[in-house]
Design a protein around this motif. Sequence first.
Motif, PDB file in Angstrom:
ATOM      1  N   ILE A 279      -4.688  14.246  -9.861  1.00  0.00           N
ATOM      2  CA  ILE A 279      -4.872  12.943 -10.487  1.00  0.00           C
ATOM      3  C   ILE A 279      -5.988  12.213  -9.763  1.00  0.00           C
ATOM      4  O   ILE A 279      -6.271  12.484  -8.593  1.00  0.00           O
ATOM      5  N   LYS A 280      -6.605  11.273 -10.455  1.00  0.00           N
ATOM      6  CA  LYS A 280      -7.703  10.500  -9.878  1.00  0.00           C
ATOM      7  C   LYS A 280      -7.324   9.024  -9.847  1.00  0.00           C
ATOM      8  O   LYS A 280      -6.967   8.440 -10.872  1.00  0.00           O
ATOM      9  N   LEU A 281      -7.377   8.438  -8.643  1.00  0.00           N
ATOM     10  CA  LEU A 281      -7.151   7.005  -8.494  1.00  0.00           C
ATOM     11  C   LEU A 281      -8.510   6.319  -8.550  1.00  0.00           C
ATOM     12  O   LEU A 281      -9.395   6.609  -7.731  1.00  0.00           O
ATOM     13  N   VAL A 282      -8.675   5.433  -9.489  1.00  0.00           N
ATOM     14  CA  VAL A 282      -9.951   4.741  -9.663  1.00  0.00           C
ATOM     15  C   VAL A 282      -9.838   3.340  -9.069  1.00  0.00           C
ATOM     16  O   VAL A 282      -9.005   2.530  -9.485  1.00  0.00           O
ATOM     17  N   THR A 283     -10.671   3.058  -8.058  1.00  0.00           N
ATOM     18  CA  THR A 283     -10.713   1.737  -7.428  1.00  0.00           C
ATOM     19  C   THR A 283     -12.150   1.229  -7.448  1.00  0.00           C
ATOM     20  O   THR A 283     -13.071   1.962  -7.825  1.00  0.00           O
TER      21      THR A 283
ATOM     22  N   ASN B  18      -3.124  -2.957  -5.037  1.00  0.00           N
ATOM     23  CA  ASN B  18      -3.838  -3.913  -5.873  1.00  0.00           C
ATOM     24  C   ASN B  18      -5.293  -3.514  -6.116  1.00  0.00           C
ATOM     25  O   ASN B  18      -5.944  -4.038  -7.013  1.00  0.00           O
ATOM     26  N   ASP B  19      -5.814  -2.572  -5.309  1.00  0.00           N
ATOM     27  CA  ASP B  19      -7.193  -2.103  -5.505  1.00  0.00           C
ATOM     28  C   ASP B  19      -7.300  -1.049  -6.597  1.00  0.00           C
ATOM     29  O   ASP B  19      -8.392  -0.765  -7.083  1.00  0.00           O
ATOM     30  N   ILE B  20      -6.168  -0.441  -6.962  1.00  0.00           N
ATOM     31  CA  ILE B  20      -6.197   0.602  -7.997  1.00  0.00           C
ATOM     32  C   ILE B  20      -6.378  -0.029  -9.370  1.00  0.00           C
ATOM     33  O   ILE B  20      -5.632  -0.925  -9.752  1.00  0.00           O
ATOM     34  N   LYS B  21      -7.371   0.441 -10.107  1.00  0.00           N
ATOM     35  CA  LYS B  21      -7.596  -0.067 -11.467  1.00  0.00           C
ATOM     36  C   LYS B  21      -6.834   0.774 -12.489  1.00  0.00           C
ATOM     37  O   LYS B  21      -6.178   0.245 -13.372  1.00  0.00           O
ATOM     38  N   TRP B  22      -6.954   2.085 -12.348  1.00  0.00           N
ATOM     39  CA  TRP B  22      -6.157   2.982 -13.181  1.00  0.00           C
ATOM     40  C   TRP B  22      -6.039   4.345 -12.508  1.00  0.00           C
ATOM     41  O   TRP B  22      -6.762   4.661 -11.575  1.00  0.00           O
TER      42      TRP B  22
ATOM     43  N   ILE C 137      -2.387   5.838 -16.288  1.00  0.00           N
ATOM     44  CA  ILE C 137      -1.552   4.734 -15.812  1.00  0.00           C
ATOM     45  C   ILE C 137      -2.506   3.604 -15.450  1.00  0.00           C
ATOM     46  O   ILE C 137      -3.528   3.843 -14.799  1.00  0.00           O
ATOM     47  N   VAL C 138      -2.204   2.377 -15.878  1.00  0.00           N
ATOM     48  CA  VAL C 138      -3.116   1.266 -15.591  1.00  0.00           C
ATOM     49  C   VAL C 138      -2.438   0.187 -14.747  1.00  0.00           C
ATOM     50  O   VAL C 138      -1.223   0.006 -14.790  1.00  0.00           O
TER      51      VAL C 138
ATOM     52  N   HIS D 225       0.811  -1.209   0.000  1.00  0.00           N
ATOM     53  CA  HIS D 225       0.000   0.000   0.000  1.00  0.00           C
ATOM     54  C   HIS D 225       0.849   1.265   0.000  1.00  0.00           C
ATOM     55  O   HIS D 225       2.060   1.230   0.206  1.00  0.00           O
ATOM     56  N   ILE D 226       0.181   2.379  -0.228  1.00  0.00           N
ATOM     57  CA  ILE D 226       0.785   3.698  -0.104  1.00  0.00           C
ATOM     58  C   ILE D 226      -0.196   4.581   0.657  1.00  0.00           C
ATOM     59  O   ILE D 226      -1.378   4.230   0.788  1.00  0.00           O
ATOM     60  N   PHE D 227       0.289   5.718   1.146  1.00  0.00           N
ATOM     61  CA  PHE D 227      -0.592   6.702   1.765  1.00  0.00           C
ATOM     62  C   PHE D 227      -0.665   7.926   0.865  1.00  0.00           C
ATOM     63  O   PHE D 227       0.356   8.414   0.378  1.00  0.00           O
ATOM     64  N   VAL D 228      -1.883   8.414   0.629  1.00  0.00           N
ATOM     65  CA  VAL D 228      -2.081   9.605  -0.193  1.00  0.00           C
ATOM     66  C   VAL D 228      -2.863  10.634   0.613  1.00  0.00           C
ATOM     67  O   VAL D 228      -3.580  10.293   1.555  1.00  0.00           O
ATOM     68  N   LYS D 229      -2.716  11.888   0.231  1.00  0.00           N
ATOM     69  CA  LYS D 229      -3.449  12.961   0.923  1.00  0.00           C
ATOM     70  C   LYS D 229      -4.616  13.385   0.057  1.00  0.00           C
ATOM     71  O   LYS D 229      -4.449  13.863  -1.070  1.00  0.00           O
ATOM     72  N   SER D 230      -5.815  13.194   0.572  1.00  0.00           N
ATOM     73  CA  SER D 230      -7.040  13.544  -0.155  1.00  0.00           C
ATOM     74  C   SER D 230      -8.000  14.236   0.804  1.00  0.00           C
ATOM     75  O   SER D 230      -8.243  13.735   1.912  1.00  0.00           O
TER      76      SER D 230
END
Length: 230
Positions: free
Chosen positions: A157-161, A145-149, A192-193, A130-135
Motif C-alpha cells: 500500500i502507498k501512504l500519500v502525504t 494527520n499528515d496522511i492524505k490518502w 482510504i481517505v 502517529h503510527i510506526f510503519v516499516k518501509s
Amino acid sequence: MKLRSIIVDDSSMQRMAVAKLVNSHPNLAMVAEYSNAIEAKNGIKNNEIDLIFLDVEMPIISGFDLLESLENRPQVILITGKPDYALKAFDYDVTDYLHKPITMARFDASVKRAVAKYEQLHKVQEDEEHIFVKSNLKKRKVILNDIKWIEALGDYIKLVTDEANIVILSTMKSFEKQLPEDKFLRIHKSYIVNLEKIEKFNSKNVEVSGRSIPLSRNKKTELAEALSNV
C-alpha cells in the motif's frame, strides 16, 4: 471536563477561600491543598495535576521558587496580594494572575482561560497522533494527520502525504484497522481517505489536494455521514 487542581498557599484562610471557589466550579476537580512548596512539589510529582492555584508570597520557598524547581509544569494561576509581581509572573508563562481579594467573576475568567489552554494543548496532542510503519527495512514514524490518502498497490500500500509517498508491505484491510474510524474512511476497494483532507465530492469521485479519487457507489451515503461528524 474537569481540570485536576491543587492549591498551594501558606494561609489556611486563603486556602479555604480558594477551595470554596474550586469546589463550586463545574470545570475543576480538587485534588489536594498544600501549605508550603515542599509538600506541593511532592504532591505534583505523585499526582496527575492540570492546574495549580499558587500563592506567590510564601516563607522560605516562594511561589516563583516552586515554579523554577518543577520539570514538568502544569498550568499555573498565580495568586498574590501585591500587583508588583504581574510582569514577573508572565515570565513564567503562567495562565493567569489573580490579585487578592479574588472575586467570583475574575476567578471564573481565569478558569475559562485555563480550560481553553488545556483544550488547545489537547488538540495539538491529537494532531500528533502517529503510527510506526516499516518501509525500506526501516521503521518510520508517520503522523496520522499528515496522511492524505492510502492507495492499494498489489501486495503493498502507498501512504500519500505532503512530504512523501511511503510504500509498505500490507493489505488495505490490515492497515485500516490501525486508523481511527472517525478520521479515515475506505471509500473504494483501493482507497482510504483522510476525511479532513477532502475538498469536495460527487457521486463518483472524491477530491483531495486536487487529485480525483474514485468513490464506490455503496460508500457515498457513509461518506456523507462521516463528513458531517468531522
